[in-house]
Design a protein around this motif. Structure first.
Motif, PDB file in Angstrom:
ATOM      1  N   THR A   1       0.848  -1.174   0.000  1.00  0.00           N
ATOM      2  CA  THR A   1       0.000   0.000   0.000  1.00  0.00           C
ATOM      3  C   THR A   1       0.893   1.237   0.000  1.00  0.00           C
ATOM      4  O   THR A   1       1.963   1.223   0.623  1.00  0.00           O
ATOM      5  CB  THR A   1      -0.942   0.037   1.225  1.00  0.00           C
ATOM      6  N   ASP A   2       0.450   2.286  -0.666  1.00  0.00           N
ATOM      7  CA  ASP A   2       1.203   3.538  -0.697  1.00  0.00           C
ATOM      8  C   ASP A   2       1.285   4.187   0.685  1.00  0.00           C
ATOM      9  O   ASP A   2       2.074   5.116   0.884  1.00  0.00           O
ATOM     10  CB  ASP A   2       0.549   4.537  -1.668  1.00  0.00           C
TER      11      ASP A   2
ATOM     12  N   LYS B   1      -9.810  -2.364   2.828  1.00  0.00           N
ATOM     13  CA  LYS B   1      -9.868  -2.060   1.388  1.00  0.00           C
ATOM     14  C   LYS B   1      -9.514  -0.609   1.099  1.00  0.00           C
ATOM     15  O   LYS B   1      -9.002  -0.286   0.033  1.00  0.00           O
ATOM     16  CB  LYS B   1     -11.268  -2.376   0.826  1.00  0.00           C
ATOM     17  N   ASP B   2      -9.771   0.290   2.064  1.00  0.00           N
ATOM     18  CA  ASP B   2      -9.507   1.707   1.813  1.00  0.00           C
ATOM     19  C   ASP B   2      -8.003   2.044   1.845  1.00  0.00           C
ATOM     20  O   ASP B   2      -7.619   3.186   1.656  1.00  0.00           O
ATOM     21  CB  ASP B   2     -10.272   2.593   2.795  1.00  0.00           C
ATOM     22  N   HIS B   3      -7.148   1.018   2.046  1.00  0.00           N
ATOM     23  CA  HIS B   3      -5.698   1.237   2.013  1.00  0.00           C
ATOM     24  C   HIS B   3      -5.142   1.094   0.590  1.00  0.00           C
ATOM     25  O   HIS B   3      -3.956   1.279   0.377  1.00  0.00           O
ATOM     26  CB  HIS B   3      -4.989   0.256   2.944  1.00  0.00           C
ATOM     27  N   ASN B   4      -6.006   0.751  -0.356  1.00  0.00           N
ATOM     28  CA  ASN B   4      -5.601   0.629  -1.768  1.00  0.00           C
ATOM     29  C   ASN B   4      -4.414  -0.310  -1.966  1.00  0.00           C
ATOM     30  O   ASN B   4      -3.400   0.060  -2.565  1.00  0.00           O
ATOM     31  CB  ASN B   4      -5.309   2.015  -2.360  1.00  0.00           C
ATOM     32  N   TRP B   5      -4.562  -1.516  -1.494  1.00  0.00           N
ATOM     33  CA  TRP B   5      -3.524  -2.528  -1.652  1.00  0.00           C
ATOM     34  C   TRP B   5      -3.311  -2.859  -3.121  1.00  0.00           C
ATOM     35  O   TRP B   5      -4.251  -2.836  -3.905  1.00  0.00           O
ATOM     36  CB  TRP B   5      -3.906  -3.793  -0.885  1.00  0.00           C
ATOM     37  N   PHE B   6      -2.085  -3.213  -3.455  1.00  0.00           N
ATOM     38  CA  PHE B   6      -1.779  -3.649  -4.818  1.00  0.00           C
ATOM     39  C   PHE B   6      -0.717  -4.752  -4.781  1.00  0.00           C
ATOM     40  O   PHE B   6       0.040  -4.863  -3.817  1.00  0.00           O
ATOM     41  CB  PHE B   6      -1.322  -2.478  -5.695  1.00  0.00           C
TER      42      PHE B   6
END
Length: 195
Positions: free
Chosen positions: A84-85, A159-164
């Motif tokens: 996550t960013d 989910k609001d951590h924008n995992w990639f």
């Protein structure tokens, strides 16, 4: 039932590591590198810090990783990560994607069983150099299967951590698994062997 699969995979890993001859011999450095990565669930990722007060200095952090589901011959050799960013090291990587990654059998039962200190060369560790890159859509499924099979709690991370999904793009490999110093393995040698 969902918790039973990770437990079975962990038990299989323990059996493989406890079995005599499961560790590749020292003369097979490329196989050793693949073996160690596949049997490790986390590693120390070192970046060049972009943080105020630390800018340009080395900064190491622990990350969960996986090169494939547990079990023999199921590793791809590619270290996948779920990032996550919001994470401080990922912010460093946005400025400079170059990094090094160290994985060690010290995190497995193998070294304790043999009474090897983590710094003992017989407690094999691998140092990868390269860069972190986001995986493309065609590779995301592989990364997800690799990571979530070993780290099932990742699926429930906010989910609001924008995992990639990302991977460590390997350019250099050093193996320390015996006395006499580091062994250099090329990425071509590394990817051409079975773990």
């Amino acid at each position: 039932m969902g918790g039973l699969l990770p437990l079975c995979a962990a038990a299989l890993l323990l059996l493989l590591l406890a079995a005599g001859g499961a560790i590749p011999p020292p003369e097979e450095a490329a196989r050793m590198a693949r073996f160690v990565l596949h049997n490790c669930d986390w590693g120390a990722l070192a970046t060049l810090s972009a943080q105020e007060g630390l800018r340009g200095r080395p900064f190491a952090n622990i990350f969960s990783l996986s090169d494939g589901p547990p079990g023999p011959f199921s590793g791809s050799g590619v270290p996948y990560l779920y990032l996550t960013d919001m994470e401080i090291s990922v912010q460093d990587l946005e400025i400079n994607s170059n990094a090094s990654l160290t994985v060690s059998l010290a995190q497995t039962p193998y070294c304790k069983k043999h009474r090897y200190d983590p710094q003992n060369p017989l407690c094999a560790h691998i140092i990868f150099c390269g860069s972190i890159v986001k995986v493309n859509d065609s590779e995301a499924g592989l990364a997800k299967k690799a990571l979530f099979s070993r780290h099932p709690e990742m699926e429930s991370w906010p989910k609001d951590h924008n995992w990639f999904f990302a991977k460590f793009n390997i350019t250099n490999i050093w193996v320390l698994d015996y006395f006499g110093g580091l062994k250099i393995v090329t990425p071509e040698e590394y990817y051409s062997v079975k773990p």
